[in-house]
Write a protein that holds these residues in place. Structure first.
Motif, PDB file in Angstrom:
ATOM      1  N   LEU A   6      18.989 -77.543   4.610  1.00  0.00           N
ATOM      2  CA  LEU A   6      17.948 -76.552   4.903  1.00  0.00           C
ATOM      3  C   LEU A   6      16.573 -77.133   4.550  1.00  0.00           C
ATOM      4  O   LEU A   6      16.373 -77.626   3.445  1.00  0.00           O
ATOM      5  CB  LEU A   6      18.216 -75.293   4.080  1.00  0.00           C
ATOM      6  N   SER A   7      15.632 -77.067   5.472  1.00  0.00           N
ATOM      7  CA  SER A   7      14.298 -77.609   5.219  1.00  0.00           C
ATOM      8  C   SER A   7      13.470 -76.655   4.370  1.00  0.00           C
ATOM      9  O   SER A   7      13.736 -75.444   4.326  1.00  0.00           O
ATOM     10  CB  SER A   7      13.570 -77.885   6.538  1.00  0.00           C
ATOM     11  N   ASP A   8      12.444 -77.197   3.708  1.00  0.00           N
ATOM     12  CA  ASP A   8      11.560 -76.372   2.889  1.00  0.00           C
ATOM     13  C   ASP A   8      10.841 -75.323   3.723  1.00  0.00           C
ATOM     14  O   ASP A   8      10.653 -74.180   3.275  1.00  0.00           O
ATOM     15  CB  ASP A   8      10.534 -77.259   2.171  1.00  0.00           C
ATOM     16  N   ILE A   9      10.428 -75.701   4.929  1.00  0.00           N
ATOM     17  CA  ILE A   9       9.709 -74.760   5.801  1.00  0.00           C
ATOM     18  C   ILE A   9      10.607 -73.581   6.154  1.00  0.00           C
ATOM     19  O   ILE A   9      10.194 -72.413   6.085  1.00  0.00           O
ATOM     20  CB  ILE A   9       9.224 -75.471   7.084  1.00  0.00           C
ATOM     21  N   LEU A 328      12.037 -78.114  -3.130  1.00  0.00           N
ATOM     22  CA  LEU A 328      11.769 -76.666  -3.096  1.00  0.00           C
ATOM     23  C   LEU A 328      12.995 -75.852  -2.682  1.00  0.00           C
ATOM     24  O   LEU A 328      13.294 -74.821  -3.289  1.00  0.00           O
ATOM     25  CB  LEU A 328      10.610 -76.378  -2.140  1.00  0.00           C
ATOM     26  N   THR A 329      13.705 -76.294  -1.654  1.00  0.00           N
ATOM     27  CA  THR A 329      14.856 -75.524  -1.167  1.00  0.00           C
ATOM     28  C   THR A 329      15.913 -75.366  -2.257  1.00  0.00           C
ATOM     29  O   THR A 329      16.406 -74.261  -2.510  1.00  0.00           O
ATOM     30  CB  THR A 329      15.468 -76.201   0.069  1.00  0.00           C
ATOM     31  N   ALA A 330      16.259 -76.479  -2.927  1.00  0.00           N
ATOM     32  CA  ALA A 330      17.247 -76.406  -4.006  1.00  0.00           C
ATOM     33  C   ALA A 330      16.714 -75.591  -5.183  1.00  0.00           C
ATOM     34  O   ALA A 330      17.447 -74.859  -5.834  1.00  0.00           O
ATOM     35  CB  ALA A 330      17.617 -77.812  -4.464  1.00  0.00           C
ATOM     36  N   MET A 331      15.408 -75.721  -5.437  1.00  0.00           N
ATOM     37  CA  MET A 331      14.779 -74.976  -6.529  1.00  0.00           C
ATOM     38  C   MET A 331      14.916 -73.471  -6.305  1.00  0.00           C
ATOM     39  O   MET A 331      15.149 -72.693  -7.249  1.00  0.00           O
ATOM     40  CB  MET A 331      13.304 -75.373  -6.593  1.00  0.00           C
ATOM     41  N   LEU A 332      14.778 -73.056  -5.057  1.00  0.00           N
ATOM     42  CA  LEU A 332      14.835 -71.627  -4.727  1.00  0.00           C
ATOM     43  C   LEU A 332      16.253 -71.161  -4.387  1.00  0.00           C
ATOM     44  O   LEU A 332      16.434 -70.110  -3.778  1.00  0.00           O
ATOM     45  CB  LEU A 332      13.886 -71.327  -3.561  1.00  0.00           C
ATOM     46  N   ALA A 384      29.187 -69.888  -0.305  1.00  0.00           N
ATOM     47  CA  ALA A 384      29.620 -71.213   0.147  1.00  0.00           C
ATOM     48  C   ALA A 384      28.636 -71.788   1.164  1.00  0.00           C
ATOM     49  O   ALA A 384      28.270 -72.973   1.103  1.00  0.00           O
ATOM     50  CB  ALA A 384      31.019 -71.120   0.761  1.00  0.00           C
ATOM     51  N   ILE A 385      28.174 -70.945   2.093  1.00  0.00           N
ATOM     52  CA  ILE A 385      27.229 -71.402   3.114  1.00  0.00           C
ATOM     53  C   ILE A 385      25.902 -71.818   2.474  1.00  0.00           C
ATOM     54  O   ILE A 385      25.357 -72.892   2.759  1.00  0.00           O
ATOM     55  CB  ILE A 385      26.999 -70.292   4.164  1.00  0.00           C
ATOM     56  N   VAL A 386      25.372 -70.953   1.578  1.00  0.00           N
ATOM     57  CA  VAL A 386      24.095 -71.253   0.921  1.00  0.00           C
ATOM     58  C   VAL A 386      24.207 -72.532   0.085  1.00  0.00           C
ATOM     59  O   VAL A 386      23.307 -73.387   0.100  1.00  0.00           O
ATOM     60  CB  VAL A 386      23.640 -70.071   0.038  1.00  0.00           C
ATOM     61  N   SER A 387      25.317 -72.685  -0.654  1.00  0.00           N
ATOM     62  CA  SER A 387      25.490 -73.876  -1.494  1.00  0.00           C
ATOM     63  C   SER A 387      25.569 -75.139  -0.636  1.00  0.00           C
ATOM     64  O   SER A 387      25.102 -76.212  -1.052  1.00  0.00           O
ATOM     65  CB  SER A 387      26.776 -73.744  -2.330  1.00  0.00           C
ATOM     66  N   TRP A 388      26.138 -75.028   0.547  1.00  0.00           N
ATOM     67  CA  TRP A 388      26.292 -76.185   1.431  1.00  0.00           C
ATOM     68  C   TRP A 388      24.960 -76.598   2.055  1.00  0.00           C
ATOM     69  O   TRP A 388      24.622 -77.771   2.112  1.00  0.00           O
ATOM     70  CB  TRP A 388      27.320 -75.859   2.516  1.00  0.00           C
ATOM     71  N   VAL A 389      24.156 -75.612   2.504  1.00  0.00           N
ATOM     72  CA  VAL A 389      22.934 -75.949   3.237  1.00  0.00           C
ATOM     73  C   VAL A 389      21.712 -76.111   2.333  1.00  0.00           C
ATOM     74  O   VAL A 389      20.744 -76.776   2.714  1.00  0.00           O
ATOM     75  CB  VAL A 389      22.620 -74.895   4.326  1.00  0.00           C
ATOM     76  N   ALA A 390      21.737 -75.507   1.126  1.00  0.00           N
ATOM     77  CA  ALA A 390      20.526 -75.496   0.296  1.00  0.00           C
ATOM     78  C   ALA A 390      20.546 -76.525  -0.828  1.00  0.00           C
ATOM     79  O   ALA A 390      19.505 -76.795  -1.427  1.00  0.00           O
ATOM     80  CB  ALA A 390      20.315 -74.108  -0.304  1.00  0.00           C
ATOM     81  N   LEU A 391      21.715 -77.093  -1.143  1.00  0.00           N
ATOM     82  CA  LEU A 391      21.816 -78.006  -2.276  1.00  0.00           C
ATOM     83  C   LEU A 391      22.160 -79.421  -1.820  1.00  0.00           C
ATOM     84  O   LEU A 391      22.949 -79.590  -0.882  1.00  0.00           O
ATOM     85  CB  LEU A 391      22.903 -77.523  -3.254  1.00  0.00           C
ATOM     86  N   PRO A 392      21.617 -80.422  -2.486  1.00  0.00           N
ATOM     87  CA  PRO A 392      22.072 -81.798  -2.241  1.00  0.00           C
ATOM     88  C   PRO A 392      23.535 -81.924  -2.665  1.00  0.00           C
ATOM     89  O   PRO A 392      24.040 -81.111  -3.448  1.00  0.00           O
ATOM     90  CB  PRO A 392      21.165 -82.649  -3.138  1.00  0.00           C
ATOM     91  N   SER A 393      24.230 -82.919  -2.149  1.00  0.00           N
ATOM     92  CA  SER A 393      25.644 -83.091  -2.500  1.00  0.00           C
ATOM     93  C   SER A 393      25.819 -83.350  -3.996  1.00  0.00           C
ATOM     94  O   SER A 393      26.780 -82.892  -4.615  1.00  0.00           O
ATOM     95  CB  SER A 393      26.262 -84.228  -1.690  1.00  0.00           C
ATOM     96  N   THR A 394      24.864 -84.074  -4.609  1.00  0.00           N
ATOM     97  CA  THR A 394      24.893 -84.348  -6.049  1.00  0.00           C
ATOM     98  C   THR A 394      23.478 -84.203  -6.612  1.00  0.00           C
ATOM     99  O   THR A 394      22.503 -84.575  -5.955  1.00  0.00           O
ATOM    100  CB  THR A 394      25.398 -85.773  -6.336  1.00  0.00           C
ATOM    101  N   PHE A 395      23.384 -83.658  -7.803  1.00  0.00           N
ATOM    102  CA  PHE A 395      22.078 -83.477  -8.446  1.00  0.00           C
ATOM    103  C   PHE A 395      22.300 -83.412  -9.943  1.00  0.00           C
ATOM    104  O   PHE A 395      23.454 -83.466 -10.412  1.00  0.00           O
ATOM    105  CB  PHE A 395      21.385 -82.200  -7.950  1.00  0.00           C
ATOM    106  N   THR A 396      21.233 -83.318 -10.725  1.00  0.00           N
ATOM    107  CA  THR A 396      21.379 -83.226 -12.181  1.00  0.00           C
ATOM    108  C   THR A 396      20.812 -81.906 -12.689  1.00  0.00           C
ATOM    109  O   THR A 396      19.855 -81.369 -12.133  1.00  0.00           O
ATOM    110  CB  THR A 396      20.664 -84.386 -12.909  1.00  0.00           C
ATOM    111  N   ILE A 397      21.426 -81.382 -13.739  1.00  0.00           N
ATOM    112  CA  ILE A 397      21.009 -80.123 -14.374  1.00  0.00           C
ATOM    113  C   ILE A 397      20.703 -80.404 -15.838  1.00  0.00           C
ATOM    114  O   ILE A 397      21.465 -81.099 -16.523  1.00  0.00           O
ATOM    115  CB  ILE A 397      22.130 -79.058 -14.269  1.00  0.00           C
TER     116      ILE A 397
END
Length: 773
Positions: A6-9, A328-332, A384-397
């Motif tokens: 999902l793009s930021d725009i 931004l997308t993952a942040m939100l 599941a849909i939101v997690s797939w399109v809004a998050l990178p496959s791997t990230f750090t918390i």
């Protein structure tokens, strides 16, 4: 690490667009409810149409004149609405406006405190400072944090107040319309009550999301790349929301229960007249109280939970890879979850109002439970849909000083387990509070030997009902923390609240149905109509208990997530319970829910005492009142409830709001961390127990009154000794389930979010007493 699909725009368009859809859907439901006319002339001018909305309002039934009944219902509805919203005839200020005047003064004072405390961290300097978590980078000055935290606090408070006010308006608008529709059948009355609840649910969910999104974007104009400071300032939004919710819940709870206890003890036990008999002077105050406590207070409460869970997730995300990389997308992601929740709840609502038609009383409760199940199943796929399109496959918390590697499917499980834990808590709550199951039937059966055994059985039920919800919360915490640290717990809380629009619709449906039954009684409608409204109300009692279970469970998760954010922000490496500073905080924190409950219950008792004396006085001194030839002085009872609730809500509110400030300033962040942990652990247990005990006693009384089974008929009818014992149990349970219990979940999360907001000050200047010795 990859990028989100999902793009930021698109994210910046999707979130506000979903909120607007939610508001539009709420307005559509309002329009459909408004087609039920309260004026006989308007009703006669209409033709016939679908769902009876354009039919004549009511059919001639059992000799009652159509126009007289409609006019009577309209008069009662206006009395409830006006006593709730404007000045009563005796000069008593309306409850809400009077309460909001006091709350407005508090907001102004507390906003000044936020500015002074946070601004003094760096001596009101306007120079940039090293970032808290990345010392090699510079962030905006502490003064900016003070200003923007103050603004977001005021914004959250105003949004909470508006949420409560809108809920009140909707409920008082719909109650008489539900009564009139009950004459056509239980199905039409159910649809009217549920649509009215949906108006509140979608308005609150959509407004909360939209205002939070707009605030983030406006603050970002100043903060730019300083996302750490931006989202730290945004936590004030959650503080403002919960501060107002505390006063709304406590004040509204005292108001409604003072009137309810007075009406029940004198009317039902002493005078042996029906619950909502118009001869009872406290009956209008009781109906007003249902709206100010269960609607306005509950709306503010759940808005506060939503705001705090979102803020907790955003704060942790801002110091994780999402914030560091300015993704931004993952942040939100938390806001996208809420957006999906609005769409899912919109579809779910159609199952109750359009896809399935209720034709019998026994279908009411299953229909409401179906709402919970459908929304949970659909939301699982939505997550599941939101997690797939809004998050990178791997990230750090961020995890207490280190960055933990997490995959997007792990975050999906965090949100989903919170969602399903909410459903489990909801159904366990239903099992212990619905009179369709053995626990409540056992409580009702205990009334055969008097009020004492009823109280014993009810208390035992409440204590036992804590077990499975606590295990559900514990499993949620363990799994979500193992997968994604404190961020996992924050989004698990958000998952539990993701279907908030449906939860609020079901919750608000209860008080609307309760008011509808009262109006039917006062308007002199037939026994058959009252049976329909009683069935709607009984289902509403159970769903209200389910709503409280959701609120308490989510509060536990939200509070823990905020606690983790506070510990990180206060730069505490570990919280060691064996150190004296922490242990004394644990003891004090565990005591606070008991102190708070004692204050709120005594307040209800004091107000109820005045109400009982006033109702007795009127029955004894007004000639013809019992015979129905004289009109009681409703206004004086409204004034007693209003004055008592405004006066009595201040000490419990001050206890909650001042404790973190006093402990953090005088004893420091370690002791405050102990206080937060202690209040969380004991507050959750007491809140669940109190809410379920009160709900069980209420439905045990209704079980006897309905006489739907051979066992219930043996205990009845109304006015029998077992019934009087059940009324006493219900009266004891009123402040537990509608004042102390629901207010405790605000206590635990409000203290946590307040500590997080003031964490910079406590970390810099806190612990004055320990520094002296």
């Amino acid at each position: 690490m990859g990028e989100a699909i999902l793009s930021d725009i698109f994210t910046n368009v999707l979130i506000p667009a979903t909120a607007v859809v939610g508001i539009a859907f709420a307005l559509l439901q309002w329009v459909l409810v408004s087609k039920v006319r309260l004026s006989p002339a308007e009703a006669d001018a209409e033709g016939t149409g679908k769902n009876g909305y354009s039919e004549y309002l009511i059919d001639e039934e059992e000799g009652l004149n159509d126009h007289n009944v409609v006019v009577k219902c309209a008069e009662i509805q206006r009395a409830i609405s006006e006593d709730a919203l404007i000045r009563a005839t005796a000069g008593a200020s309306s409850f809400l406006f009077t309460e909001y005047q006091y709350v407005g003064i508090f907001m102004a004072i507390f906003a000044i405190l936020i500015f002074l405390f946070l601004g003094s961290v760096e001596g009101f300097s306007t120079k940039s400072q090293p970032c808290t978590y990345s010392k090699d980078k510079t962030c905006k000055p502490a003064l900016a944090n003070a200003i923007f935290s103050t603004l977001s606090f005021l914004l959250g408070g105003i949004t909470s107040v508006v949420s409560g006010f809108l809920g009140m308006k909707i409920a008082t608008y719909a109650n008489a319309r539900t009564t009139l529709e009950a004459r056509k059948g239980v199905g039409k009355a159910f649809i009217t009550a549920f649509r009215s609840g949906a108006v509140m649910g979608f308005l609150l969910a959509a407004n909360g999301l939209l205002i939070l999104f707009i605030s983030i974007n406006l603050f970002k104009l100043y903060y730019g790349d300083d996302w750490e400071g931006l989202f730290e300032a945004i936590t004030g939004y959650g503080l403002g929301g919960s501060s107002m919710a505390l006063f709304g819940r406590v004040g509204g709870g005292i108001y409604t229960k003072a009137a309810d206890v007075g009406a029940d003890l004198v009317g039902k036990v002493e005078r042996n007249i029906p619950e909502d008999d118009p001869r009872n002077p406290a009956v209008i105050a009781d109906n007003v109280g249902d709206n100010v406590g269960d609607i306005a207070g509950m709306g503010s409460d759940l808005f506060g939970s939503y705001a705090e869970s979102s803020c907790a997730a955003l704060v942790v995300a801002s110091i994780s890879s999402f914030g560091i990389n300015h993704d931004l997308t993952a942040m939100l992601y938390p806001l996208l979850i809420s957006s999906m929740g609005i769409i899912v709840c919109l579809i779910t609502t159609l199952f109750a109002t359009d896809f399935f038609e209720i034709k019998a009383v026994k279908e009411i409760e299953p229909s409401l439970k179906r709402q919970l199940i459908i929304s949970t199943i659909l939301m699982t796929f939505g997550i599941a849909i939101v997690s797939w399109v809004a998050l990178p496959s791997t990230f750090t918390i961020f995890n207490f000083g280190v960055q933990k590697s997490v995959k997007n499917w792990e975050l999906f499980f965090c949100v989903a387990i919170g969602l399903w834990a909410g459903l489990v808590i909801g159904f366990i709550t239903e099992y212990y509070t619905s009179n369709a199951y053995s626990p409540v039937q056992d409580v009702a059966d205990s009334c055969r030997t008097g009020a004492a055994t009823n109280v014993i059985f009810g208390l035992a039920l409440g204590y036992k009902s804590v077990i499975i919800p606590i295990f559900a919360i514990a499993v949620s915490i363990f799994v979500s923390f193992s997968l994604a640290a404190m961020y996992g717990i924050a989004v698990a809380a958000l998952g539990m609240l993701s279907t908030i629009a449906t939860g609020l619709a079901i919750d608000a449906y209860g008080p609307i149905s309760d008011n509808a039954g009262g109006i039917a009684e006062m308007a002199g409608m037939s026994h058959r109509i009252r049976e329909r409204t009683d069935a709607l109300d009984a289902a509403g009692n159970t769903t209200a208990a389910i709503g409280k279970g959701f609120a308490i469970g989510s509060a536990a998760l939200v509070s823990l997530a905020l606690f983790g954010a506070f510990v990180s922000r206060a730069e505490i490496s570990t919280v060691d319970v064996l150190t004296p500073k922490v242990f004394i905080g644990l003891l004090v924190g565990a005591m606070l829910p008991y102190w708070f409950s004692a204050m709120t219950m005594k307040s209800v008792g004091s107000a109820a005492l005045k109400m009982v004396e006033e109702v007795r006085r009127q029955f004894n001194t007004i000639p013809g009142l019992m015979e129905g030839t004289a009109r009681p002085d409703y206004t004086n009872c409204v004034k007693i409830s209003t004055d008592a609730s405004i006066k009595e809500m201040i000490p419990p509110g001050a206890l909650v709001m001042l404790t973190p400030l006093v402990v953090g300033t005088l004893f420091g962040v370690e002791t405050l961390s102990g206080v937060l942990a202690g209040s969380l652990v004991s507050g959750v247990q007491i809140a669940i127990s109190a809410s379920n005990t009160g709900g069980a006693w209420d439905n045990a009384k209704k079980y006897i009154e309905a006489g739907a089974s051979e066992h219930a008929r043996l205990l009845g009818p109304k006015g029998s000794d077992p019934h009087k014992a059940a009324v006493i149990g219900d009266t004891i349970g009123d402040p537990l389930k509608d004042t102390s219990g629901p207010s405790l979940n605000i206590l635990i999360k409000l203290m946590a979010v307040e500590s997080l907001v003031f964490a910079p000050f406590f970390a810099t200047h806190g612990g004055l007493l320990f520094k002296l010795f």
